[in-house]
Design an enzyme around this catalytic site. Structure first.
Site, PDB file in Angstrom:
ATOM      1  N   ARG A  88       0.840  -1.203   0.000  1.00 36.34           N
ATOM      2  CA  ARG A  88       0.000   0.000   0.000  1.00 36.34           C
ATOM      3  C   ARG A  88       0.881   1.261   0.000  1.00 36.34           C
ATOM      4  O   ARG A  88       0.525   2.280  -0.583  1.00 36.34           O
ATOM      5  CB  ARG A  88      -0.900   0.012   1.243  1.00 36.34           C
ATOM      6  CG  ARG A  88      -1.934  -1.115   1.252  1.00 36.34           C
ATOM      7  CD  ARG A  88      -2.739  -1.105   2.532  1.00 36.34           C
ATOM      8  NE  ARG A  88      -3.785  -2.120   2.573  1.00 36.34           N
ATOM      9  CZ  ARG A  88      -3.608  -3.349   3.053  1.00 36.34           C
ATOM     10  NH1 ARG A  88      -2.440  -3.729   3.504  1.00 36.34           N
ATOM     11  NH2 ARG A  88      -4.611  -4.202   3.065  1.00 36.34           N
ATOM     12  N   ASP A 148     -10.342  -4.512   8.355  1.00 39.54           N
ATOM     13  CA  ASP A 148      -9.388  -5.530   8.837  1.00 39.54           C
ATOM     14  C   ASP A 148     -10.009  -6.385   9.942  1.00 39.54           C
ATOM     15  O   ASP A 148      -9.745  -7.591  10.028  1.00 39.54           O
ATOM     16  CB  ASP A 148      -8.103  -4.842   9.329  1.00 39.54           C
ATOM     17  CG  ASP A 148      -7.440  -4.024   8.218  1.00 39.54           C
ATOM     18  OD1 ASP A 148      -7.625  -4.390   7.044  1.00 39.54           O
ATOM     19  OD2 ASP A 148      -6.775  -3.018   8.520  1.00 39.54           O
ATOM     20  N   ARG A 151     -12.194  -8.906   8.329  1.00 37.24           N
ATOM     21  CA  ARG A 151     -11.366  -9.990   7.768  1.00 37.24           C
ATOM     22  C   ARG A 151     -10.853 -10.902   8.894  1.00 37.24           C
ATOM     23  O   ARG A 151     -10.759 -12.116   8.716  1.00 37.24           O
ATOM     24  CB  ARG A 151     -10.188  -9.396   6.975  1.00 37.24           C
ATOM     25  CG  ARG A 151     -10.659  -8.785   5.668  1.00 37.24           C
ATOM     26  CD  ARG A 151      -9.544  -8.135   4.878  1.00 37.24           C
ATOM     27  NE  ARG A 151     -10.028  -7.733   3.557  1.00 37.24           N
ATOM     28  CZ  ARG A 151      -9.440  -6.825   2.791  1.00 37.24           C
ATOM     29  NH1 ARG A 151      -8.353  -6.194   3.215  1.00 37.24           N
ATOM     30  NH2 ARG A 151      -9.944  -6.535   1.610  1.00 37.24           N
ATOM     31  N   HIS A 175      -2.895   0.167   8.897  1.00 38.47           N
ATOM     32  CA  HIS A 175      -3.560  -0.561   7.806  1.00 38.47           C
ATOM     33  C   HIS A 175      -2.492  -0.930   6.771  1.00 38.47           C
ATOM     34  O   HIS A 175      -2.414  -0.382   5.693  1.00 38.47           O
ATOM     35  CB  HIS A 175      -4.650   0.322   7.188  1.00 38.47           C
ATOM     36  CG  HIS A 175      -5.395  -0.355   6.075  1.00 38.47           C
ATOM     37  ND1 HIS A 175      -6.102  -1.521   6.255  1.00 38.47           N
ATOM     38  CD2 HIS A 175      -5.532  -0.038   4.762  1.00 38.47           C
ATOM     39  CE1 HIS A 175      -6.637  -1.886   5.109  1.00 38.47           C
ATOM     40  NE2 HIS A 175      -6.303  -1.002   4.181  1.00 38.47           N
TER      41      HIS A 175
HETATM   42  P1  NAI Z   1     -10.268   2.348  -8.756  1.00 39.19           P
HETATM   43  O1  NAI Z   1      -9.140   2.577  -9.684  1.00 39.19           O
HETATM   44  O2  NAI Z   1     -11.296   1.332  -9.108  1.00 39.19           O
HETATM   45  O3  NAI Z   1     -11.042   3.725  -8.495  1.00 39.19           O
HETATM   46  C1  NAI Z   1     -10.383   4.920  -8.198  1.00 39.19           C
HETATM   47  C2  NAI Z   1     -11.149   6.040  -8.900  1.00 39.19           C
HETATM   48  O4  NAI Z   1     -10.586   7.280  -8.497  1.00 39.19           O
HETATM   49  C3  NAI Z   1     -11.064   5.967 -10.432  1.00 39.19           C
HETATM   50  O5  NAI Z   1     -12.358   5.887 -10.989  1.00 39.19           O
HETATM   51  C4  NAI Z   1     -10.354   7.265 -10.804  1.00 39.19           C
HETATM   52  O6  NAI Z   1     -10.794   7.822 -12.034  1.00 39.19           O
HETATM   53  C5  NAI Z   1     -10.721   8.149  -9.615  1.00 39.19           C
HETATM   54  N1  NAI Z   1      -9.845   9.315  -9.459  1.00 39.19           N
HETATM   55  C6  NAI Z   1      -8.505   9.402  -9.626  1.00 39.19           C
HETATM   56  N2  NAI Z   1      -8.094  10.657  -9.406  1.00 39.19           N
HETATM   57  C7  NAI Z   1      -9.178  11.374  -9.066  1.00 39.19           C
HETATM   58  C8  NAI Z   1      -9.393  12.738  -8.714  1.00 39.19           C
HETATM   59  N3  NAI Z   1      -8.390  13.600  -8.645  1.00 39.19           N
HETATM   60  N4  NAI Z   1     -10.657  13.130  -8.440  1.00 39.19           N
HETATM   61  C9  NAI Z   1     -11.682  12.264  -8.504  1.00 39.19           C
HETATM   62  N5  NAI Z   1     -11.550  10.957  -8.834  1.00 39.19           N
HETATM   63  C10 NAI Z   1     -10.311  10.529  -9.117  1.00 39.19           C
HETATM   64  O7  NAI Z   1      -9.624   2.019  -7.327  1.00 39.19           O
HETATM   65  P2  NAI Z   1     -10.344   1.335  -6.069  1.00 39.19           P
HETATM   66  O8  NAI Z   1     -10.155  -0.117  -6.130  1.00 39.19           O
HETATM   67  O9  NAI Z   1     -11.696   1.899  -5.942  1.00 39.19           O
HETATM   68  O10 NAI Z   1      -9.414   1.856  -4.872  1.00 39.19           O
HETATM   69  C11 NAI Z   1      -9.410   3.225  -4.527  1.00 39.19           C
HETATM   70  C12 NAI Z   1      -8.403   3.502  -3.408  1.00 39.19           C
HETATM   71  O11 NAI Z   1      -8.855   2.887  -2.201  1.00 39.19           O
HETATM   72  C13 NAI Z   1      -6.990   2.925  -3.665  1.00 39.19           C
HETATM   73  O12 NAI Z   1      -6.018   3.836  -3.211  1.00 39.19           O
HETATM   74  C14 NAI Z   1      -6.975   1.661  -2.830  1.00 39.19           C
HETATM   75  O13 NAI Z   1      -5.684   1.270  -2.479  1.00 39.19           O
HETATM   76  C15 NAI Z   1      -7.791   2.125  -1.633  1.00 39.19           C
HETATM   77  N6  NAI Z   1      -8.364   1.067  -0.819  1.00 39.19           N
HETATM   78  C16 NAI Z   1      -8.338   1.253   0.538  1.00 39.19           C
HETATM   79  C17 NAI Z   1      -8.897   0.341   1.390  1.00 39.19           C
HETATM   80  C18 NAI Z   1      -8.855   0.581   2.860  1.00 39.19           C
HETATM   81  O14 NAI Z   1      -9.163  -0.333   3.624  1.00 39.19           O
HETATM   82  N7  NAI Z   1      -8.502   1.768   3.327  1.00 39.19           N
HETATM   83  C19 NAI Z   1      -9.525  -0.891   0.877  1.00 39.19           C
HETATM   84  C20 NAI Z   1      -9.544  -0.979  -0.568  1.00 39.19           C
HETATM   85  C21 NAI Z   1      -8.982  -0.017  -1.369  1.00 39.19           C
END
Ligand code: NAI
Length: 308
Positions: A88, A148, A151, A175
């Protein structure tokens, strides 16, 4: 009450779907940078409303933050997810710029907003929001512990061969694959410590599988998970909008609690209408205290890479 979800990708859309399905918010605004993407996701989700029986209005916008004005809660999921083999922490370069920019836009239009940070590396991104948003610390909450812990409970139930609802357990600290701290000493099945049922080998396996839970899914899916992250966020948003005063482990700014300061790290918190209403002080074993301190040290090193 209005909720904004920035990033209409896998996690953002899942989160919007769970919020709508639970019917506690009046409106969800999805924001994305990709032209038409948030609008499309919103329309698709709205077309499930009559099928799934919810009245929450879901709208989408390509970067027009005026449409997010007056949000009670905003969830930041924008950024890139990890690919198989990545940590991450490797996402920091790209995601820090995105999270900072998004935060400025959100606060400009909703000065009283409560922000839930999801983008990774989450503890560091939550810290960045603290340093750049001007919001009080109660209003910035990182999502990690809720997921977490879910999970952890999944792995405990599997090892115990029990229904998940019989099992309780919590994950605190960072995390990250190495900094997560599943509190095995406090995990229970129907109120009885799980250590009474599981061998040392099973204990080690449950803890390890919990810590690499995200990486396991990333390997299987080719990208990071979205159902459980979306559900975890929806539980936090519901706790705020419905003023549940619910105990949820979240990444929050510590000011001496658990022996740490000037860092966002996962601890048990009470979440209600004002955001973080309090931090719950649980007694950690000496080993847990040591692991918590090690996790804090590692997160502080990553925080050191931030440029404000
Ligand atoms: P994804 O790639 O499916 O979606 C991310 C979206 O953000 C995309 O549609 C993209 O166009 C948009 N985006 C990028 N820059 C932007 C901006 N400046 N303004 C508005 N939208 C913008 O990725 P996903 O799978 O949804 O993951 C998103 C984030 O969440 C990642 O950083 C991932 O690592 C994190 N994550 C965190 C978790 C946690 O437990 N904290 C769990 C799962 C994911």
């Amino acid at each position: 009450m209005k909720v904004t979800v920035v990033g209409a990708g896998a996690v953002g859309a899942s989160c919007a779907e769970y919020i709508a399905m639970k019917n506690f918010a009046s409106e969800v605004v999805l924001v994305d940078i990709k032209e038409g993407f948030a609008e499309g996701k919103a329309m698709d989700l709205m077309q499930t409303a009559s099928l799934n029986g919810f009245d929450t209005k879901i709208t989408g916008t390509t970067g027009d933050y005026a449409k997010t004005a007056g949000s009670k809660v905003a969830v930041i999921t924008s950024g890139i997810p990890r690919k198989p083999g990545m940590t991450r922490e490797e996402l920091i370069g790209i995601n820090a710029g995105i999270v900072k920019d998004v935060t400025e836009n959100l606060v400009k239009h909703s000065p009283d907003v409560i922000i839930i940070v999801v983008s990774n590396p989450m503890d560091t991104m939550a810290y960045l929001v603290h340093k750049t948003s001007g919001l009080p610390k109660e209003k910035i909450i990182g999502m990690g512990g809720a997921l977490d812990s879910a999970r952890f409970k999944y792995r405990l139930a599997e090892a115990l061969e029990s229904p998940i609802s019989d099992v309780d357990g919590m994950v605190i600290a960072a995390h990250s694959d190495t900094g997560m701290l599943p509190l095995y000493s406090k995990a229970t099945r129907n109120g009885v410590p799980v250590s009474e049922f599981l061998s040392e080998e099973q204990k080690a396996s449950v803890i390890e599988e919990t810590k690499v839970g995200g990486a396991t899914l990333t390997k299987l899916l080719g990208t990071s998970a979205w159902y459980a992250p979306g559900a975890a966020v929806s539980v936090m948003v519901q706790a705020i909008l419905c003023d549940q005063k619910k105990m949820i482990p979240c990444s929050v700014m510590l000011d001496g609690e658990y022996g740490q300061s000037d860092i966002c790290l996962g601890v048990p918190t009470i979440i209600g209408k004002d955001g973080i209403e309090s931090i719950v002080n649980i007694t950690l074993t000496a080993e847990e205290q040591l692991k918590f301190a090690e996790a804090a040290k590692a997160v502080k090193e990553v925080n050191g890479d931030l440029k404000f």
